[in-house]
Design an enzyme around this catalytic site. Structure first.
Site, PDB file in Angstrom:
ATOM      1  N   CYS A  16       0.862  -1.187   0.000  1.00 53.82           N
ATOM      2  CA  CYS A  16       0.000   0.000   0.000  1.00 53.82           C
ATOM      3  C   CYS A  16       0.898   1.237   0.000  1.00 53.82           C
ATOM      4  CB  CYS A  16      -0.852   0.003   1.265  1.00 53.82           C
ATOM      5  SG  CYS A  16       0.183   0.027   2.742  1.00 53.82           S
ATOM      6  N   GLU A 130       0.493  -0.409  16.456  1.00 46.00           N
ATOM      7  CA  GLU A 130      -0.352   0.740  16.081  1.00 46.00           C
ATOM      8  C   GLU A 130      -1.302   1.100  17.215  1.00 46.00           C
ATOM      9  OE1 GLU A 130      -2.679   0.479  12.401  1.00 46.00           O
ATOM     10  OE2 GLU A 130      -4.058   1.941  13.281  1.00 46.00           O
ATOM     11  N   SER A 226       1.672  -9.652  10.644  1.00 48.39           N
ATOM     12  CA  SER A 226       0.946  -8.652   9.843  1.00 48.39           C
ATOM     13  C   SER A 226      -0.553  -8.753  10.094  1.00 48.39           C
ATOM     14  CB  SER A 226       1.258  -8.868   8.362  1.00 48.39           C
ATOM     15  OG  SER A 226       0.305  -8.197   7.566  1.00 48.39           O
TER      16      SER A 226
HETATM   17  S1  SF4 Z   1      -2.698   2.280   7.462  1.00 44.96           S
HETATM   18 FE1  SF4 Z   1      -1.245   0.581   7.171  1.00 44.96          FE
HETATM   19  S2  SF4 Z   1      -2.207  -0.742   5.642  1.00 44.96           S
HETATM   20 FE2  SF4 Z   1      -3.257   1.226   5.560  1.00 44.96          FE
HETATM   21  S3  SF4 Z   1      -2.234   2.460   3.980  1.00 44.96           S
HETATM   22 FE3  SF4 Z   1      -1.247   2.940   5.916  1.00 44.96          FE
HETATM   23  S4  SF4 Z   1       0.471   1.510   6.100  1.00 44.96           S
HETATM   24 FE4  SF4 Z   1      -0.920   0.703   4.529  1.00 44.96          FE
END
Ligand code: SF4
Length: 331
Positions: A16, A130, A226
């Site tokens: 991403c 996160e 992940s």
């Molecule tokens: S929040 Fe995580 S999965 Fe979503 S775009 Fe950002 S890095 Fe990628």
């Protein structure tokens, strides 16, 4: 027994914009400042990516006390708490923040609403970096719920000003169910205008929903740590298709494909396309003769690099700015 005949590739899959940007930050920091560059936590949750960056000169650490004075430090894509940010500043590191801008957006929302007196219910997985980073934007008043049962148990200090935030990489369907339970218990809860689950998570899950019913087995390329990759495997299984997650082609087992003619293949947002290609090659050895990409959303989103690491796209030269700052860069 019948061997695999066809591989159907989910679209979109793999990297991403946030992962692309985070890896580029580490690579450019190494190019510009020389090895080693320290990275707090795995830059993204993928074994191949981490090993590749280690070979290029990155050192991955969990504790800031393991970083020598004056070193360059990169925060991972998952984001960090205020305490970690402050400690890094206090230790005087030269900092680049690779937090995905979509995670930063959640941090900013939490800070803004907290100033207005809100408490928060965060939907997420305990222990995920996160979640630690987002919950760590505040000293108190943010409560984690992992499932519907947690919603019944949670005890906010007040309910007049209560907002819900979520980890960006959750199962869209599970998060909707938990959000509904939050709404049922706290009818006046404030929800984000746009969901916190990111576009990449949503698109990869939508693609698996299209892919799964058309195949006999789904393979997800992703590392065990992940979150979004695990959700893809779970989703395919929930839809009734046998599904496996592999960190690399070496982990594929021949018996998974016996009697299964059509193989669906996807990859989590942190898994590079090279691993997908290696998996394809291995499945071809087992018998697959054709590979077909499914129709899907084309993602064009790209996030800018932090100050001090930007390159002019036309010339390939570094965009000169004032001296690199100490402290996380804005993005
Ligand atoms: S929040 Fe995580 S999965 Fe979503 S775009 Fe950002 S890095 Fe990628």
């Amino acid at each position: 027994m019948q061997a695999p005949q066809e591989i159907l590739l989910a679209e979109p899959r793999g990297f991403c914009a946030g992962v692309d940007r985070a890896i580029e930050i580490v690579e450019r920091a190494i190019q510009k400042f020389g090895a080693p560059i320290y990275v707090r936590h795995e830059i993204v949750h993928n074994t191949y990516v981490v090993n590749d960056l280690k070979a290029k000169g990155a050192i991955f650490i969990e504790e800031l006390s393991d970083v020598p004075p004056g070193a360059t430090l990169v925060f991972s894509a998952h984001g960090v708490s205020k305490a970690v940010e402050q400690e890094a500043k206090d230790r005087g590191f030269h900092i680049f923040d690779a937090t995905c801008p979509l995670v930063t957006k959640v941090h900013v929302e939490v800070a803004k609403l907290a100033k207005e007196g809100y408490e928060f219910i965060m939907i997420g997985h305990k222990g995920h970096p996160e979640v630690e980073g987002t919950m760590g934007q505040l000293d108190h008043g943010i409560h984690l719920v992992e499932d519907v049962a947690d919603v019944a148990r949670v005890q906010p200090g007040q309910t007049d000003k209560l907002a819900v935030v979520t980890q960006t990489t959750l199962s869209v369907d599970d998060a909707a169910e938990i959000s509904a339970a939050v709404r049922a218990r706290f009818p006046s809860v404030r929800e984000p205008k746009q969901q916190d689950i990111c576009y990449a998570t949503q698109n990869r899950q939508d693609a698996v929903k299209v892919l799964s019913p058309q195949v006999d087995v789904v393979i997800v390329v992703g590392s065990p740590t992940s979150s979004n990759s695990n959700r893809l495997r779970e989703l395919a299984a929930k839809l009734g298709t046998t599904a496996y997650m592999v960190d690399s082609a070496d982990e594929l087992q021949g018996e998974w494909f016996k009697g299964r003619a059509r193989v669906g293949l996807t990859a989590g947002a942190s898994a590079p396309e090279i691993l997908v290609q290696q998996v394809i090659d291995r499945i071809k050895v087992l018998g697959a003769v054709s590979v077909r990409s499914m129709a899907g959303i084309e993602e064009t989103i790209k996030f800018p690099l932090p100050k001090g690491l930007k390159i002019d796209a036309a010339t390939g030269l570094e965009i000169r700015e004032r001296a690199p700052e100490t402290g996380p860069s804005a993005h």
